[in-house]
Design an enzyme around this catalytic site. Structure first.
Site, PDB file in Angstrom:
ATOM      1  N   HIS A  63      23.901 -18.625  -1.729  1.00  0.00           N
ATOM      2  CA  HIS A  63      23.743 -19.948  -2.334  1.00  0.00           C
ATOM      3  C   HIS A  63      23.175 -19.792  -3.741  1.00  0.00           C
ATOM      4  O   HIS A  63      21.963 -19.825  -3.949  1.00  0.00           O
ATOM      5  CB  HIS A  63      22.833 -20.838  -1.481  1.00  0.00           C
TER       6      HIS A  63
ATOM      7  N   GLU B 189      19.792 -32.028   2.466  1.00  0.00           N
ATOM      8  CA  GLU B 189      18.634 -31.720   1.617  1.00  0.00           C
ATOM      9  C   GLU B 189      17.992 -33.027   1.191  1.00  0.00           C
ATOM     10  O   GLU B 189      16.932 -33.405   1.691  1.00  0.00           O
ATOM     11  CB  GLU B 189      19.043 -30.893   0.394  1.00  0.00           C
TER      12      GLU B 189
ATOM     13  N   ASP C 211      19.578 -20.917  -5.118  1.00  0.00           N
ATOM     14  CA  ASP C 211      20.148 -22.164  -5.614  1.00  0.00           C
ATOM     15  C   ASP C 211      20.322 -22.134  -7.134  1.00  0.00           C
ATOM     16  O   ASP C 211      21.392 -21.772  -7.636  1.00  0.00           O
ATOM     17  CB  ASP C 211      19.279 -23.344  -5.169  1.00  0.00           C
TER      18      ASP C 211
END
Length: 358
Positions: A20, A205, A283
């Site tokens: 990710h 999220e 991320d």
């Protein structure tokens, strides 16, 4: 040789997969500042000073995050800039023990500078292949659509991704979860799945369990970007485990966007205790000031011992789209790391990467 009291193994030498990571968000802060100066572009103060972003979990907070992200993306206006980002992402991951990187990119933003969507994607793919040879990090590319654009744009990107299946390993859906209707993106994901691509949407999220259910129902994810809010609903989490959906958990990101007050409040232990497959990710380290290795350090601070940390790394490798032979080699590297005596030298990740260069 016995371990020194309190000794632990070096997490930077633990072979792991990074599943990710966003293209622009992977940029080094020094690279951003340098390229902005060359283009005489003014950066928001926080970006210019490499401050880790922290916002409230509301529309205003997301707007601030998006403003920073757009400012960073504005410097990526050439083939050379795109290639630099891919190469440096691979180098930085290699330094932290990554043996597999799945880098997510939406070529839409870069297409105007390089002649279209297809050239934009092919630049990334070409540099990814070159970076693999140089660093030994096995690299797959995930093409991602945005919830902020029309679902027909997502279909266009899915067809593009399908034409490059192989080097492109998956199709994603990112940006603000509160935007768009999830079901409207289902046709794009069908195109991708028909081409053999993994379904890798974000979900769970900013929004809670109901949104996770929506994504699971309509997009059939193989992995779920974030997914941490599933911990709020044991029945939903049990279903995710039953379906074999891996969760790409990004503790620093969750804290930076106000989903949790701090990274150590992310329910990692609850997810693991429920049997979920978890792959830690960074991320957008450019904005959040925290890379992949930091996520493993957070897990260690939460009480995970080296056996559990090796399990996390192994889970990330199994959840990757690397081929079977590569996965077996990577997993042997994890076993070798765990077989080391704590506090002694050894770099299992480097050995795996060296093997992958050949």
């Amino acid at each position: 040789m016995s371990a020194a009291p309190g000794a632990v193994r070096d997490l930077a030498t633990l072979p792991k997969a990074h599943l990710h990571l966003h293209f622009t968000g992977s940029m080094r802060p020094t690279t951003l500042v340098e390229m902005a100066a060359a283009r005489r572009l003014r950066l928001p103060r926080g970006l210019a000073e490499s401050e880790a972003l922290r916002v409230e979990p509301d529309a205003r907070g997301w707007f601030r995050f998006q403003r920073h992200y757009d400012a960073a993306r504005a410097v990526v206006d050439s083939e050379a800039a795109m290639r630099r980002i891919v190469r440096e992402a691979a180098e930085d991951d290699a330094a932290e023990g990554s043996v597999r990187l799945e880098l997510q990119v939406d070529p839409t933003s870069y297409a105007p500078f390089v002649g279209g969507l297809t050239p934009a994607l092919e630049i990334v793919l070409d540099e990814a292949a070159s970076a693999r040879r140089a660093t030994g990090v096995d690299i797959g590319i995930v093409v991602a659509a945005s919830r902020t654009r029309h679902p027909l744009d997502a279909r266009t990107l899915a067809r593009l991704a399908a034409r490059h299946a192989g080097a492109v390993v998956g199709f994603g859906l990112s940006n603000d979860e509160r935007r768009g209707t999830t079901a409207d993106f289902a046709p794009a994901f069908r195109i991708a799945r028909d081409a053999g691509l993994a379904s890798l949407p974000h979900g769970g999220e900013l929004l809670g369990p109901s949104h996770v259910r929506d994504v699971v129902e309509h997009l059939g994810p193989d992995r779920l970007g974030h997914g941490v809010r599933a911990a709020e609903d044991p029945a939903l989490l049990e279903r995710i485990v039953e379906l074999g959906i891996a969760l790409e958990v990004c503790p620093a990101s969750n804290a930076a966007l106000g989903v949790f007050r701090s990274a150590d409040e992310v329910p990692l232990r609850a997810l693991l205790d429920a049997g979920a497959t978890v792959a830690l990710g960074a991320d957008d380290p450019l904005l959040f000031g925290s890379r992949l290795l930091d996520q493993y350090e957070t897990a260690r601070a939460l009480g995970l011992d080296d056996t559990a940390l090796a399990g996390l790394a192994a889970a990330s490798i199994r959840a990757s789209r690397a081929d079977e032979e590569s996965r077996r080699r990577m997993l042997r590297g994890v076993d070798a790391w765990l077989a080391q005596v704590p506090g002694t030298s050894g770099d299992s990740a480097a050995e795996v990467r060296a093997a992958q260069r050949t």
